[in-house]
Scaffold this active site. Structure first.
Site, PDB file in Angstrom:
ATOM      1  N   LYS A 143      25.046   1.474  64.209  1.00  0.00           N
ATOM      2  CA  LYS A 143      23.937   1.298  63.127  1.00  0.00           C
ATOM      3  C   LYS A 143      23.792  -0.565  63.043  1.00  0.00           C
ATOM      4  O   LYS A 143      24.911  -1.005  63.572  1.00  0.00           O
ATOM      5  CB  LYS A 143      23.982   1.563  61.789  1.00  0.00           C
ATOM      6  CG  LYS A 143      25.213   1.254  60.981  1.00  0.00           C
ATOM      7  CD  LYS A 143      25.455   2.026  59.807  1.00  0.00           C
ATOM      8  CE  LYS A 143      26.856   1.522  59.089  1.00  0.00           C
ATOM      9  NZ  LYS A 143      27.074   2.327  57.960  1.00  0.00           N
ATOM     10  N   TYR A 190      25.073 -31.868  52.837  1.00  0.00           N
ATOM     11  CA  TYR A 190      24.220 -31.531  51.719  1.00  0.00           C
ATOM     12  C   TYR A 190      24.951 -31.390  50.494  1.00  0.00           C
ATOM     13  O   TYR A 190      25.946 -30.895  50.448  1.00  0.00           O
ATOM     14  CB  TYR A 190      23.507 -30.375  51.778  1.00  0.00           C
ATOM     15  CG  TYR A 190      22.256 -30.738  53.009  1.00  0.00           C
ATOM     16  CD1 TYR A 190      21.407 -31.558  53.029  1.00  0.00           C
ATOM     17  CD2 TYR A 190      22.299 -29.751  54.094  1.00  0.00           C
ATOM     18  CE1 TYR A 190      20.325 -31.452  53.818  1.00  0.00           C
ATOM     19  CE2 TYR A 190      21.368 -29.819  55.016  1.00  0.00           C
ATOM     20  CZ  TYR A 190      20.349 -30.741  54.949  1.00  0.00           C
ATOM     21  OH  TYR A 190      19.312 -30.792  55.767  1.00  0.00           O
TER      22      TYR A 190
HETATM   23  C1  PLP Z   1      28.371   2.720  58.117  1.00  0.00           C
HETATM   24  C2  PLP Z   1      29.016   4.109  57.934  1.00  0.00           C
HETATM   25  C3  PLP Z   1      29.977   4.569  58.334  1.00  0.00           C
HETATM   26  C4  PLP Z   1      31.282   3.664  59.306  1.00  0.00           C
HETATM   27  O1  PLP Z   1      31.941   3.025  58.216  1.00  0.00           O
HETATM   28  P1  PLP Z   1      33.060   2.099  58.732  1.00  0.00           P
HETATM   29  O2  PLP Z   1      33.846   1.730  57.705  1.00  0.00           O
HETATM   30  O3  PLP Z   1      32.178   0.955  59.558  1.00  0.00           O
HETATM   31  O4  PLP Z   1      33.889   3.016  59.712  1.00  0.00           O
HETATM   32  C5  PLP Z   1      30.497   5.946  58.184  1.00  0.00           C
HETATM   33  N1  PLP Z   1      29.541   6.844  57.380  1.00  0.00           N
HETATM   34  C6  PLP Z   1      28.586   6.327  56.749  1.00  0.00           C
HETATM   35  C7  PLP Z   1      27.722   7.452  56.243  1.00  0.00           C
HETATM   36  C8  PLP Z   1      28.196   5.131  56.969  1.00  0.00           C
HETATM   37  O5  PLP Z   1      26.914   4.701  56.648  1.00  0.00           O
END
Ligand code: PLP
Length: 360
Positions: A35, A256
């Protein structure tokens, strides 16, 4: 010449981390979470590199899944929040996207769909994260209702998500595992429990399908040091070079708001990377930056396109000298700790302006 700021992506390190994930749960199946554009690394390139290592891919929404299909990737893709509207169901059936089903509306849409191709379904159970899913006591009824839908494929998976798996021996994790065990007692359903920290630290979660993201990219999900994460290899190197150098006298300020002041004769390097590239503006004075392989420190506020580094201690410092913002020699989790956030956020915020350069 082009701007020297770029994100190197080491696909061999990615595969190494996937092998490590697999070795922790050899009997489990591995869903690689890609994702948010593969946590900023490029979802298509990551999915391609993992085609022999992952049994399925996980994304947040159908748009992300369609990007993978458009690139020719054929692995099953799980929509981890399910569909947001019923029109997505026909696409999911056609493209072999699997659906998380976490609320009653999503069940009703499936009941009304006329898809002749069965869709893979994962039931999400809320065992204590309080974000998505049905109550554990609802599982039996939800499963029976879904199993009766002709467009739902057999082999429904039961999934839950752990809130505190990154903390050793947390009472909520034990309670969540117990609630899932109770809800699924006597059932032959395949389970999915583990995210990265759970796979690494909670052996009871190493069953069914692992859903693994962060550790594939070489980050450590733990605030503490852990022998298993020591075997992970960072996949991303965020790098640039020194653009400009200047010498400051005690009392001179930089950046800044003049939030940083020289307390001694100081050499400052300006590096063409800023918060528009995803280097966080919240990075505090003193955040580590590697310059020519030497540890130096951020000086003054990060600007949109540039930042300054105190390189007084760096030998032979010169324009064009390589700068690593994070990578194999400077962990993204270490940098994140100076920015009031976690490495996950730093990775996914590397902006589209930063070219990704792949090494296979
Ligand atoms: C993003 C996500 C993961 C992965 O988690 P990590 O800590 O990056 O391994 C697993 N399950 C769900 C439902 C997620 O949204």
């Amino acid at each position: 010449m082009s701007r020297p700021t770029r994100a190197l992506v080491d696909l061999a390190a990615l595969r190494h981390n996937a092998q490590l994930a697999r070795s922790l749960a050899p009997a489990a199946r591995l869903l690689a979470v890609v994702k948010s554009d593969g946590y900023g690394h490029g979802a298509v390139e990551v999915a391609r590199a993992l085609h022999a290592h992952a049994d399925a891919l996980g994304v947040a929404c159908i748009e992300e899944a369609q990007v993978l299909r458009a690139a020719g990737l054929r692995a099953p893709v799980l929509l981890m929040e399910g569909v947001f509207e019923p029109a997505e169901l026909a696409i999911a059936a056609r493209e072999n996207f699997w659906l998380v089903v976490e609320n009653t509306r999503q069940i009703e849409w499936l009941e009304r769909t006329r898809s002749s191709v069965p869709i893979g379904v994962w039931i999400k159970i809320d065992t204590g994260m309080s974000r998505l899913g049905f109550a554990p006591r609802e599982l039996g009824a939800v499963r029976a209702r879904l199993a009766a839908i002709p467009s739902v494929a057999p082999g429904i998976v039961v999934a839950t998500h752990l809130a505190c798996a990154d903390e050793p021996d947390h009472a909520l994790t034990r309670a969540q595992l117990e609630r899932l065990a109770q809800a699924t007692a006597g059932s032959d359903a395949q389970l999915s429990i583990a995210n990265s920290p759970a796979l690494l630290a909670w052996p009871p979660a190493r069953t069914g399908w692992s859903r693994v993201g962060y550790m594939l990219y070489g980050g450590s999900p733990f605030a503490h040091t852990d022998p298993l994460t020591a075997g992970l290899q960072p996949v991303m190197t965020l790098e640039s070079v020194i653009l400009s150098l200047r010498d400051l006298a005690p009392g001179d300020s930089a950046g800044y708001g003049a939030t940083w002041t020289a307390h001694r004769p100081t050499r400052l390097a300006t590096v063409p990377i800023g918060y528009s590239d995803g280097y966080p503006r919240s990075a505090a004075n003193g955040t580590p930056v590697l310059v020519g392989g030497h540890r130096a420190t951020l000086a003054g506020r990060v600007s949109m396109d540039m930042l300054m580094v105190d390189v007084s201690e760096v030998p032979d410092v010169h324009p064009g000298m390589p700068v690593q913002l994070w990578g194999p020699q400077l962990g993204v989790d270490t940098v994140a700790a100076h920015c009031g956030t976690i490495g996950y956020e730093l990775m996914v915020r590397v902006s589209p302006r930063v070219p990704r350069v792949y090494r296979s």
